[in-house]
Design an enzyme around this catalytic site. Sequence first.
Site, PDB file in Angstrom:
ATOM      1  N   GLU A   1      42.620  40.024  56.127  1.00 33.92           N
ATOM      2  CA  GLU A   1      43.845  40.718  55.259  1.00 33.92           C
ATOM      3  C   GLU A   1      43.796  40.652  53.922  1.00 33.92           C
ATOM      4  O   GLU A   1      43.110  39.830  53.503  1.00 33.92           O
ATOM      5  CB  GLU A   1      45.329  40.037  55.984  1.00 33.92           C
ATOM      6  CG  GLU A   1      45.324  40.243  57.387  1.00 33.92           C
ATOM      7  CD  GLU A   1      46.747  40.041  57.986  1.00 33.92           C
ATOM      8  OE1 GLU A   1      47.558  39.284  57.385  1.00 33.92           O
ATOM      9  OE2 GLU A   1      47.008  39.985  59.167  1.00 33.92           O
TER      10      GLU A   1
ATOM     11  N   ARG B   1       0.327  46.805  41.481  1.00 31.39           N
ATOM     12  CA  ARG B   1       0.647  46.734  40.022  1.00 31.39           C
ATOM     13  C   ARG B   1      -0.324  46.057  39.182  1.00 31.39           C
ATOM     14  O   ARG B   1      -0.418  44.773  39.517  1.00 31.39           O
ATOM     15  CB  ARG B   1       1.991  46.240  39.776  1.00 31.39           C
ATOM     16  CG  ARG B   1       2.487  45.919  38.319  1.00 31.39           C
ATOM     17  CD  ARG B   1       2.789  47.088  37.745  1.00 31.39           C
ATOM     18  NE  ARG B   1       3.586  46.845  36.318  1.00 31.39           N
ATOM     19  CZ  ARG B   1       3.779  47.836  35.373  1.00 31.39           C
ATOM     20  NH1 ARG B   1       3.391  49.053  35.875  1.00 31.39           N
ATOM     21  NH2 ARG B   1       4.188  47.476  34.383  1.00 31.39           N
TER      22      ARG B   1
ATOM     23  N   GLU C   1      31.933  37.152  57.034  1.00 30.90           N
ATOM     24  CA  GLU C   1      31.918  36.360  58.119  1.00 30.90           C
ATOM     25  C   GLU C   1      31.944  34.923  57.908  1.00 30.90           C
ATOM     26  O   GLU C   1      31.121  34.074  58.405  1.00 30.90           O
ATOM     27  CB  GLU C   1      30.779  36.525  59.285  1.00 30.90           C
ATOM     28  CG  GLU C   1      31.039  38.195  59.624  1.00 30.90           C
ATOM     29  CD  GLU C   1      30.310  38.427  60.725  1.00 30.90           C
ATOM     30  OE1 GLU C   1      30.026  37.603  61.644  1.00 30.90           O
ATOM     31  OE2 GLU C   1      30.083  39.876  60.979  1.00 30.90           O
TER      32      GLU C   1
HETATM   33  N1  COS Z   1      35.937  28.117  68.230  1.00 30.41           N
HETATM   34  C1  COS Z   1      36.813  27.890  69.139  1.00 30.41           C
HETATM   35  N2  COS Z   1      38.128  27.423  68.687  1.00 30.41           N
HETATM   36  C2  COS Z   1      37.876  26.946  67.395  1.00 30.41           C
HETATM   37  C3  COS Z   1      36.951  26.985  66.456  1.00 30.41           C
HETATM   38  C4  COS Z   1      35.806  27.687  66.954  1.00 30.41           C
HETATM   39  N3  COS Z   1      34.606  27.670  66.262  1.00 30.41           N
HETATM   40  N4  COS Z   1      37.250  26.635  65.151  1.00 30.41           N
HETATM   41  C5  COS Z   1      38.684  26.244  65.038  1.00 30.41           C
HETATM   42  N5  COS Z   1      38.878  26.326  66.483  1.00 30.41           N
HETATM   43  C6  COS Z   1      40.286  25.932  67.291  1.00 30.41           C
HETATM   44  C7  COS Z   1      40.426  24.575  66.860  1.00 30.41           C
HETATM   45  O1  COS Z   1      39.972  23.612  67.925  1.00 30.41           O
HETATM   46  C8  COS Z   1      41.943  24.487  66.634  1.00 30.41           C
HETATM   47  O2  COS Z   1      42.687  24.543  68.073  1.00 30.41           O
HETATM   48  P1  COS Z   1      43.879  23.451  68.487  1.00 30.41           P
HETATM   49  O3  COS Z   1      45.110  24.161  67.858  1.00 30.41           O
HETATM   50  O4  COS Z   1      44.014  23.658  69.990  1.00 30.41           O
HETATM   51  O5  COS Z   1      43.593  22.203  67.847  1.00 30.41           O
HETATM   52  C9  COS Z   1      42.297  25.878  66.207  1.00 30.41           C
HETATM   53  O6  COS Z   1      41.352  26.787  66.242  1.00 30.41           O
HETATM   54  C10 COS Z   1      42.628  25.649  64.523  1.00 30.41           C
HETATM   55  O7  COS Z   1      41.457  25.212  64.045  1.00 30.41           O
HETATM   56  P2  COS Z   1      41.297  24.675  62.681  1.00 30.41           P
HETATM   57  O8  COS Z   1      42.468  23.577  62.384  1.00 30.41           O
HETATM   58  O9  COS Z   1      39.834  24.217  62.265  1.00 30.41           O
HETATM   59  O10 COS Z   1      41.676  25.874  61.642  1.00 30.41           O
HETATM   60  P3  COS Z   1      41.760  26.047  60.193  1.00 30.41           P
HETATM   61  O11 COS Z   1      43.004  26.837  59.818  1.00 30.41           O
HETATM   62  O12 COS Z   1      41.307  24.814  59.358  1.00 30.41           O
HETATM   63  O13 COS Z   1      40.744  26.881  59.831  1.00 30.41           O
HETATM   64  C11 COS Z   1      38.334  27.750  59.155  1.00 30.41           C
HETATM   65  C12 COS Z   1      39.324  26.668  60.064  1.00 30.41           C
HETATM   66  C13 COS Z   1      38.614  27.696  57.720  1.00 30.41           C
HETATM   67  C14 COS Z   1      37.042  27.145  59.203  1.00 30.41           C
HETATM   68  C15 COS Z   1      38.557  29.111  59.868  1.00 30.41           C
HETATM   69  O14 COS Z   1      39.874  29.564  59.148  1.00 30.41           O
HETATM   70  C16 COS Z   1      37.408  29.949  59.320  1.00 30.41           C
HETATM   71  O15 COS Z   1      36.464  29.845  59.764  1.00 30.41           O
HETATM   72  N6  COS Z   1      37.644  30.863  58.165  1.00 30.41           N
HETATM   73  C17 COS Z   1      36.585  31.865  57.714  1.00 30.41           C
HETATM   74  C18 COS Z   1      37.164  33.224  58.300  1.00 30.41           C
HETATM   75  C19 COS Z   1      36.182  33.970  58.335  1.00 30.41           C
HETATM   76  O16 COS Z   1      35.006  33.952  58.515  1.00 30.41           O
HETATM   77  N7  COS Z   1      36.528  35.194  57.825  1.00 30.41           N
HETATM   78  C20 COS Z   1      35.741  36.369  57.957  1.00 30.41           C
HETATM   79  C21 COS Z   1      36.077  37.380  58.674  1.00 30.41           C
HETATM   80  S1  COS Z   1      35.078  38.672  59.358  1.00 30.41           S
HETATM   81  S2  COS Z   1      34.444  39.398  57.475  1.00 30.41           S
END
Ligand code: COS
Length: 386
Positions: free
Chosen positions: A127, A267, A366
């Site tokens: 977003e 080249r 990603e």
């Molecule tokens: N697979 C499954 N579940 C997952 C996971 C994964 N890879 N990563 C995290 N979770 C789960 C965790 O287990 C946690 O679950 P519980 O609430 O049951 O404990 C929950 O999701 C929250 O996880 P976490 O605390 O790690 O979340 P954060 O807010 O710290 O975020 C990051 C983690 C920063 C790694 C995540 O937001 C991320 O990957 N950000 C990048 C997003 C991205 O790639 N955007 C591009 C979009 S496409 S262009």
Amino acid sequence: MDLSLSEEQEAFRALARDFLEREAVPHRQQWDRDESVDLAIIPKMAEIGFFGLTIPEEYGGLGGDYATYVLGMEELGRADSALRGIVSVSNGLVGKSILGFGTEEQKQEWLPGIATATKLGCFGLTEPGTGSDAGNLTTRAVRDGGDYVLTGQKLFITNGTWADVALVFARTSDDGPRGVTAFLVPTGADGFEAREIKGKLGLRGQATAELFLEGVRVPASARLGEEGQGFKIAMSSLDKGRVSVAAGCVGLVQACLESSVAYARERTQFGREIAGFQLVQEMIADISLDADAARLLVWRAADLLDRGRAGTAEFRVAASKAKLYASEAAVRAANHCIQVYGGAGYVDEYPAAKYLRDARVMTLYEGTSQIQKLLIGRAETGISAF
Ligand code: COS
């Protein structure tokens, strides 16, 4: 350990390469200038099977393993990263999420179309206010009887203006990542609008959009998974998506290698082919090493998927390492490629400039390189540094 490919995998790779050399490589420069691929390529790609890889035959796909899937993504990345993105998002981020988390009805409704590209999907997570911090997204889904009503905005959405279905992540409660729910939203729904973002540095052949949802009403049957499960669906889709991006980057590095070698052999300067200069060979050696290293990281991640290890910490960190290394390698390789071409690398008559422009987003989307490093650091230390 056996790193050789099966006969089927070799055959698919050869088929994919031959098709893309004929149908994509001669047109990619024009598509890049037009800021759109010719959409007639999409059904042709579907015939080769790109959109149906790893989707089971019962849902109209080819089945097949992840090792074959990453070979396909590599060939797409070698020919035109814009095409790779269209497939990765529709088949990968959307199709595989439906396959992994959908009801039987949802699979029957969407997968045959996605597997044959008569329908395209887009992935609505990012977003304007939340990129890396995806768990804090603000698009809302409010329950209204048997429906949900979605309101919010999404940004940088690949396939956004072409998609038939958007996998939209929206907040159903204020509980951070635990309050996120996933929905399969038909893009023809009232209140749904996609506006194309023009003027991108690279990946100009693929559509990238802003999505606007103004009170979009969907039935509860459009919810993918349970309420509150959306963030986990997004993260597990992205884990696999990162392997797909990484595989595409391997293809980009490979393209830079082949292109640099061909140009350096052709080249001449100081009376000899520039491929004979040690400093040019150093750049070619660096690209070649990066191609192998990135490919091995991608194959390791694909192998973990083929051995049913999706969802494990081992796979997630392997996916992050593959994505981090391959995307940074793609930028390095494209930079070297331009250096080998010299001034000719700076104009779009040759492919080198497009390689660099396409490569540059790979370290951003990603999950940025910084996010991948934090995930790897968290896995190594057990401490979340977010
Ligand atoms: N697979 C499954 N579940 C997952 C996971 C994964 N890879 N990563 C995290 N979770 C789960 C965790 O287990 C946690 O679950 P519980 O609430 O049951 O404990 C929950 O999701 C929250 O996880 P976490 O605390 O790690 O979340 P954060 O807010 O710290 O975020 C990051 C983690 C920063 C790694 C995540 O937001 C991320 O990957 N950000 C990048 C997003 C991205 O790639 N955007 C591009 C979009 S496409 S262009």
